[in-house]
Design an enzyme around this catalytic site. Structure first.
Site, PDB file in Angstrom:
ATOM      1  N   LYS A  75       0.858  -1.190   0.000  1.00 43.17           N
ATOM      2  CA  LYS A  75       0.000   0.000   0.000  1.00 43.17           C
ATOM      3  C   LYS A  75       0.895   1.241   0.000  1.00 43.17           C
ATOM      4  CE  LYS A  75      -3.954   1.960   2.556  1.00 43.17           C
ATOM      5  NZ  LYS A  75      -4.878   1.760   3.686  1.00 43.17           N
ATOM      6  N   SER A 150      -9.845   1.800   2.634  1.00 47.47           N
ATOM      7  CA  SER A 150      -8.954   2.575   1.797  1.00 47.47           C
ATOM      8  C   SER A 150      -7.897   1.744   1.069  1.00 47.47           C
ATOM      9  CB  SER A 150      -8.240   3.614   2.664  1.00 47.47           C
ATOM     10  OG  SER A 150      -7.421   2.969   3.631  1.00 47.47           O
ATOM     11  N   SER A 174     -10.169  -0.572   6.816  1.00 45.79           N
ATOM     12  CA  SER A 174      -9.599  -0.457   5.477  1.00 45.79           C
ATOM     13  C   SER A 174      -8.864  -1.670   4.928  1.00 45.79           C
ATOM     14  CB  SER A 174      -8.664   0.748   5.419  1.00 45.79           C
ATOM     15  OG  SER A 174      -9.418   1.905   5.281  1.00 45.79           O
TER      16      SER A 174
HETATM   17  N1  GLN Z   1     -13.448   4.235   6.255  1.00 45.86           N
HETATM   18  C1  GLN Z   1     -12.795   4.674   7.438  1.00 45.86           C
HETATM   19  C2  GLN Z   1     -12.382   6.120   7.289  1.00 45.86           C
HETATM   20  O1  GLN Z   1     -12.608   6.676   6.265  1.00 45.86           O
HETATM   21  C3  GLN Z   1     -11.637   3.791   7.764  1.00 45.86           C
HETATM   22  C4  GLN Z   1     -10.439   4.057   6.950  1.00 45.86           C
HETATM   23  C5  GLN Z   1      -9.274   3.181   7.308  1.00 45.86           C
HETATM   24  O2  GLN Z   1      -9.441   2.135   7.933  1.00 45.86           O
HETATM   25  N2  GLN Z   1      -8.097   3.647   6.939  1.00 45.86           N
HETATM   26  O3  GLN Z   1     -11.860   6.702   8.185  1.00 45.86           O
END
Ligand code: GLN
Length: 486
Positions: A75, A150, A174
């Site tokens: 990532k 994400s 995410s």
């Molecule tokens: N969807 C969540 C957010 O937007 C979690 C994102 C994540 O786990 N990085 O904060």
């Protein structure tokens, strides 16, 4: 010989049987990445270095690591020395780190080869991979549909069979949510199990790295390699790292699985409910027992998270000011103007929204009402879990309320619509607990994920429960046709 859709375990056998060389394997991964470029799952490729590393691999030695010669993707929020790391943001679009994140370094020390950096939501803020400066990632199962976020690029790269596994990070879901939407297996470990050093921070008390792979078995291999105490991260746990692969295949007869009463599944798509009931039956047949449990404060998870995460992000992201890193605005009047313009030009809308909310929640007068209150509620949620784990081994929920959706169809008018995608995943981040998503069928030809939440540091139990499920079902073997992308 095609390597597409092969797991780490299968590729290991191919390498050991000399059916393919490490160099051919890496070349084939690059070829697939190129063939499916339209997915937009990579931001930066590392063709020269990855081939160079593959050429040096000696498979003939004894006691070689399981990951030797295996291509992986990282990532793009893990810093990689001399390889561009953008966090999918304009503000870091030219950032070349002078060091490599511990988690990636450990994987590379185990002999794996990084072929490139995957696309993601900007600074990992999002649930759909639609906030990247580098554009949306397509779901390999259906063009124009989100892969989840994400870690959407990592999930798509694995689901499309370009790499057998990739790294992700999970602050509120995410890893698990994109794994669910792309029909693969993802694991968010216990907070502190894997070093956060060199991982660009979003919300430091919640962020945790972990693997996205085709099977629980492969997640076990990667987890063992990535884990371990790191003196460079003060929140890294100084605990023994088990060989998670050797902890699989234990019978699950008598395993106690909790179903959380407060999650009313009757609001969900009927088919999603059916998949959940069917998976319960699979576990029941294998001898597991289901128990209804109550986590009275869990319904406060989403608002609690959306107070704490933006607060931490507003503080973490203050370092991106156009002076020390990344994008710097031109034609500025003075230092203040430089900060304002560089940040205004460098950050996208969702990141700005979070910084504003976070700064507000931390400001004098509101701190007690929002940030402090959220921390108190977080403790209550954690206490609920502690109590429940006195009587059950794992908890089971859907990973996500829905399947993957069309680009632009959620959150455009009201961001809270997207925030609710994290309903089932966020609480384990607040409590620091390990949790996984495994594929358990499809609804309207799109994959659905089943979430398993484990007790503190009990990834062994979680991985075993997931592995046994996969030994008795074939949902994890389903592959997208990739016809949309040829
Ligand atoms: N969807 C969540 C957010 O937007 C979690 C994102 C994540 O786990 N990085 O904060």
């Amino acid at each position: 010989m095609s390597i597409q859709f092969k797991s780490i375990t299968e590729l290991r056998a191919m390498l050991d049987d000399k059916l393919i060389s490490p160099l051919e394997l890496v070349q084939e991964s690059h070829h697939l990445a190129d063939k499916f470029k339209e997915l937009n799952c990579f931001i930066t490729m590392d063709e020269d270095l990855s081939k160079k590393k593959a050429r040096t691999i000696d498979l003939g030695k004894e006691n070689n690591s399981f990951l030797l010669g295996i291509p992986l993707a990282q990532k793009d929020l893990f810093c990689t020395q001399d390889l561009r790391t953008t966090c999918a943001s304009k503000i870091l679009s030219n950032f070349i780190p002078p060091y490599t994140a511990t988690a990636v370094e450990k994987l590379e020390d185990s002999g794996s080869i990084t072929i490139g950096k995957t696309n993601m939501d900007e600074f990992a803020m999002g649930s759909s991979n639609e906030t990247s400066y580098f554009g949306n990632v397509h779901n390999p199962w259906k063009k124009g549909y989100v892969p989840g976020g994400s870690s959407g690029g990592s999930a798509a790269a694995v689901a499309a069979g370009i790499v057998p596994a990739a790294t992700g990070t999970d602050t509120g879901g995410s890893i698990r949510q994109p794994a669910a939407h792309c029909g693969i297996t993802g694991l968010k470990p216990t907070y502190g199990r894997i070093s956060r050093w060199g991982m660009i921070a979003f919300a430091s008390s919640l962020d945790q790295a972990g693997p996205l792979a085709r099977t629980a078995e492969d997640c076990a291999v990667i987890l063992s390699s990535m884990s371990g105490h790191d003196p460079k991260d003060t929140t890294s746990l100084n605990v023994e790292v088990p060989d998670f692969l050797s902890k699989l295949n234990y019978p699950i007869k008598g395993l106690k699985i909790g179903i959380i009463k407060e999650f009313d599944l009757s609001d969900l798509d009927k088919e999603v409910q059916t998949r959940f009931e069917e998976s319960k039956k699979v576990y029941e047949k294998l001898g597991a027992e289901f128990v209804d449990v109550s986590l009275p404060n869990i319904s406060a998870s989403v608002p609690t998270y959306y107070s704490i995460a933006p607060a931490e992000c507003s503080s973490n992201l203050s370092r991106f000011d156009g002076v020390r890193f990344g994008h710097r605005a031109e034609n500025t009047d003075d230092l203040n103007d430089l900060y304002i313009k560089s940040r205004s030009e460098g950050f996208g809308d969702e990141v700005k929204r979070r910084i504003l909310i976070g700064t507000y929640a931390l400001s004098a007068g509101y701190y007690d009402a929002y940030y402090k209150k959220a921390q108190q509620v977080r403790r209550l949620i954690k206490n609920d879990f502690d109590l429940v784990f006195e009587s059950v081994d794992i908890l089971m929920t859907p990973t996500s309320p829905s399947t993957a959706f069309e680009f632009g169809s959620k959150g455009a008018q009201n961001p809270v619509e997207l925030y609710l995608e994290d309903l089932f995943t966020i609480s384990s981040n607040l409590a620091g607990l390990p949790a996984m998503s495994i594929p358990h069928g499809q609804v309207n030809s799109l994959p659905v994920g089943l979430q398993l939440i484990g007790n503190f540091l009990r990834e062994d139990q979680l991985l075993n429960a997931a592995h046994i499920f996969q030994q008795n079902t074939d949902f994890h073997l389903a592959k997208p046709s990739m016809e949309d992308f040829k």
